[in-house]
Design a protein around this motif. Structure first.
Motif, short mmCIF file in Angstrom:
data_model
loop_
_atom_site.label_atom_id
_atom_site.label_comp_id
_atom_site.label_asym_id
_atom_site.label_seq_id
_atom_site.Cartn_x
_atom_site.Cartn_y
_atom_site.Cartn_z
N MET A 203 -12.20 8.68 5.74
CA MET A 203 -10.67 8.00 5.69
C MET A 203 -10.75 6.87 6.57
SD MET A 203 -7.30 10.13 6.28
CE MET A 203 -7.92 11.22 7.94
N LEU A 204 -10.25 5.70 5.98
CA LEU A 204 -10.05 4.47 6.79
C LEU A 204 -8.71 4.79 7.87
CD1 LEU A 204 -10.48 1.75 7.18
CD2 LEU A 204 -9.35 1.19 5.30
N ARG A 205 -9.04 4.50 9.03
CA ARG A 205 -8.04 4.27 10.10
C ARG A 205 -7.75 3.13 10.81
NH1 ARG A 205 -7.16 10.32 12.49
NH2 ARG A 205 -8.19 11.70 10.98
N LEU A 206 -6.49 2.92 10.97
CA LEU A 206 -5.97 1.66 11.45
C LEU A 206 -5.19 1.86 12.62
CD1 LEU A 206 -5.61 -0.26 8.35
CD2 LEU A 206 -7.36 -0.83 9.75
N GLY A 207 -5.04 0.96 13.73
CA GLY A 207 -4.02 1.04 14.84
C GLY A 207 -4.31 2.16 15.87
N PRO A 208 -3.20 2.48 16.68
CA PRO A 208 -3.47 3.47 17.83
C PRO A 208 -3.56 4.66 17.36
CG PRO A 208 -1.34 2.66 17.49
CD PRO A 208 -1.96 1.99 16.51
N ASP A 209 -4.24 5.52 18.43
CA ASP A 209 -4.26 6.80 17.80
C ASP A 209 -3.15 7.66 18.69
OD1 ASP A 209 -4.93 6.64 20.84
OD2 ASP A 209 -6.92 7.47 21.01
N HIS A 210 -2.11 7.17 18.89
CA HIS A 210 -0.65 7.84 19.22
C HIS A 210 0.28 7.34 18.53
CE1 HIS A 210 0.28 4.60 21.88
NE2 HIS A 210 -1.20 4.48 22.00
N GLY A 211 1.32 7.94 18.63
CA GLY A 211 2.76 7.52 18.06
C GLY A 211 2.77 7.80 16.63
N PRO A 212 3.80 7.25 15.96
CA PRO A 212 3.98 7.55 14.66
C PRO A 212 2.72 7.09 13.81
CG PRO A 212 5.41 5.38 14.97
CD PRO A 212 4.63 6.25 16.46
N THR A 213 2.35 7.82 12.80
CA THR A 213 1.37 7.50 11.99
C THR A 213 1.57 7.50 10.49
OG1 THR A 213 -0.25 8.47 13.54
CG2 THR A 213 -1.05 8.05 11.14
N ILE A 214 1.08 6.62 9.62
CA ILE A 214 1.35 6.42 8.40
C ILE A 214 0.22 7.01 7.36
CG2 ILE A 214 1.58 4.86 6.31
CD1 ILE A 214 3.13 3.16 8.15
N LEU A 215 0.43 7.80 6.54
CA LEU A 215 -0.51 8.50 5.72
C LEU A 215 -0.36 7.75 4.55
CD1 LEU A 215 -3.07 10.52 5.09
CD2 LEU A 215 -1.03 12.23 4.35
N ALA A 216 -1.05 6.83 4.09
CA ALA A 216 -1.07 5.83 2.85
C ALA A 216 -2.06 6.36 1.99
CB ALA A 216 -1.25 4.54 3.46
N LEU A 217 -1.06 6.31 0.78
CA LEU A 217 -1.91 6.71 -0.77
C LEU A 217 -2.01 5.66 -1.30
CD1 LEU A 217 -0.47 10.42 -1.16
CD2 LEU A 217 -2.43 9.79 0.49
N PRO A 218 -3.20 5.25 -1.79
CA PRO A 218 -3.21 4.33 -2.88
C PRO A 218 -2.74 4.61 -4.24
CG PRO A 218 -5.30 4.58 -1.70
CD PRO A 218 -4.64 5.90 -1.33
N ALA A 219 -2.48 3.44 -5.00
CA ALA A 219 -2.21 3.67 -6.16
C ALA A 219 -3.44 4.45 -6.99
CB ALA A 219 -1.92 2.59 -7.22
N LEU A 220 -3.15 5.01 -8.10
CA LEU A 220 -4.20 5.77 -8.80
C LEU A 220 -5.08 5.13 -9.89
CD1 LEU A 220 -1.96 8.97 -9.42
CD2 LEU A 220 -3.38 8.54 -7.54
N PHE A 221 -6.29 5.71 -10.00
CA PHE A 221 -7.20 5.35 -11.19
C PHE A 221 -7.30 3.51 -10.99
CE2 PHE A 221 -5.13 9.21 -12.58
CZ PHE A 221 -6.30 10.03 -12.62
N GLU A 222 -7.45 2.88 -12.14
CA GLU A 222 -7.75 1.49 -12.06
C GLU A 222 -6.89 0.74 -11.21
OE1 GLU A 222 -4.25 1.10 -14.49
OE2 GLU A 222 -5.62 2.54 -14.32
N GLU A 223 -5.81 1.03 -10.90
CA GLU A 223 -4.80 0.32 -10.04
C GLU A 223 -5.13 0.50 -8.61
OE1 GLU A 223 -0.69 1.71 -10.77
OE2 GLU A 223 -0.34 1.37 -12.76
N ALA A 224 -5.80 1.48 -8.27
CA ALA A 224 -6.28 1.42 -6.66
C ALA A 224 -7.08 0.26 -6.29
CB ALA A 224 -7.06 2.71 -6.63
#
Length: 199
Positions: A1-22
């Protein structure tokens, strides 16, 4: 899992588009998360089974596996966790209860299947633009509801006439022949997400 930003506060769980769109939209997704990290908002992109760097062959993936993977990824993140999903990826997020949901050009299950069938290679029933997808997965997607939580925001691009909370200028990267950076669009999306989380 690729993680960016701080390790506290609000966190975004980001889901890429599916299949070839990803592949076509991942550059935009990462650029958007980098801009949010600069604002102190963390982000994480999981690889769903059969997608991205997952070792599972795509033909073995099932929607239930995706939902389990999203739920497992959410438990590893600092809270509050906000869901960001591109296109049909929101269909994989029904097993979590995020603080809010933000969707970019979301697709219902039926719409996702129509997109896939449009790309299907003639004479190859399970080959969808280079992705071998099982009939069981197509059936899963066809009957999958689009999650609609209490705090859900839908953003679409300016050429999309469907209802949305906001329409932003920019070309859809999932339609491009090659991945595009689209820095202006990444800026606009990051600003919209940051304002949504803060609100």
């Amino acid at each position: 899992m690729l993680r960016l930003g701080p390790d506290h506060g609000p966190t975004i769980l980001a889901l890429p588009a599916l299949f070839e769109e990803a592949n076509r939209s991942r550059t935009l997704l990462v650029a958007m998360l980098r801009r949010l990290a600069d604002r102190g908002i963390a982000g994480a992109i999981p690889d769903l089974p059969g997608q991205g760097d997952s070792l599972l062959p795509t033909r073995q993936a099932r929607l239930s596996m995706w939902r389990d993977a999203v739920a497992a990824a959410a438990t590893t993140l600092a809270g509050p966790v906000h869901l960001v999903a591109l296109r049909g990826a929101a269909l994989a997020a029904t097993a979590i209860d995020p603080a809010s949901c933000w969707y970019l050009s979301p697709l219902t299950g039926e719409e996702q299947v129509r997109e896939l069938r449009r790309l299907r290679i003639a004479g190859a029933g399970d080959d969808y633009a280079g992705n071998i997808i099982a009939d069981a997965m197509i059936d899963d997607l066809a009957h999958a509801p689009l999650p609609d939580g209490a705090r859900t925001r839908v953003v679409r691009l300016a050429g999309d006439p469907r209802l949305a909370d906001n329409h932003l200028p920019g070309a859809p990267p999932w339609r491009a022949a090659e991945p595009v950076a689209a820095p202006a669009l990444a800026d606009a999306l990051a600003q919209d997400i940051a304002a949504w989380i803060a609100g």
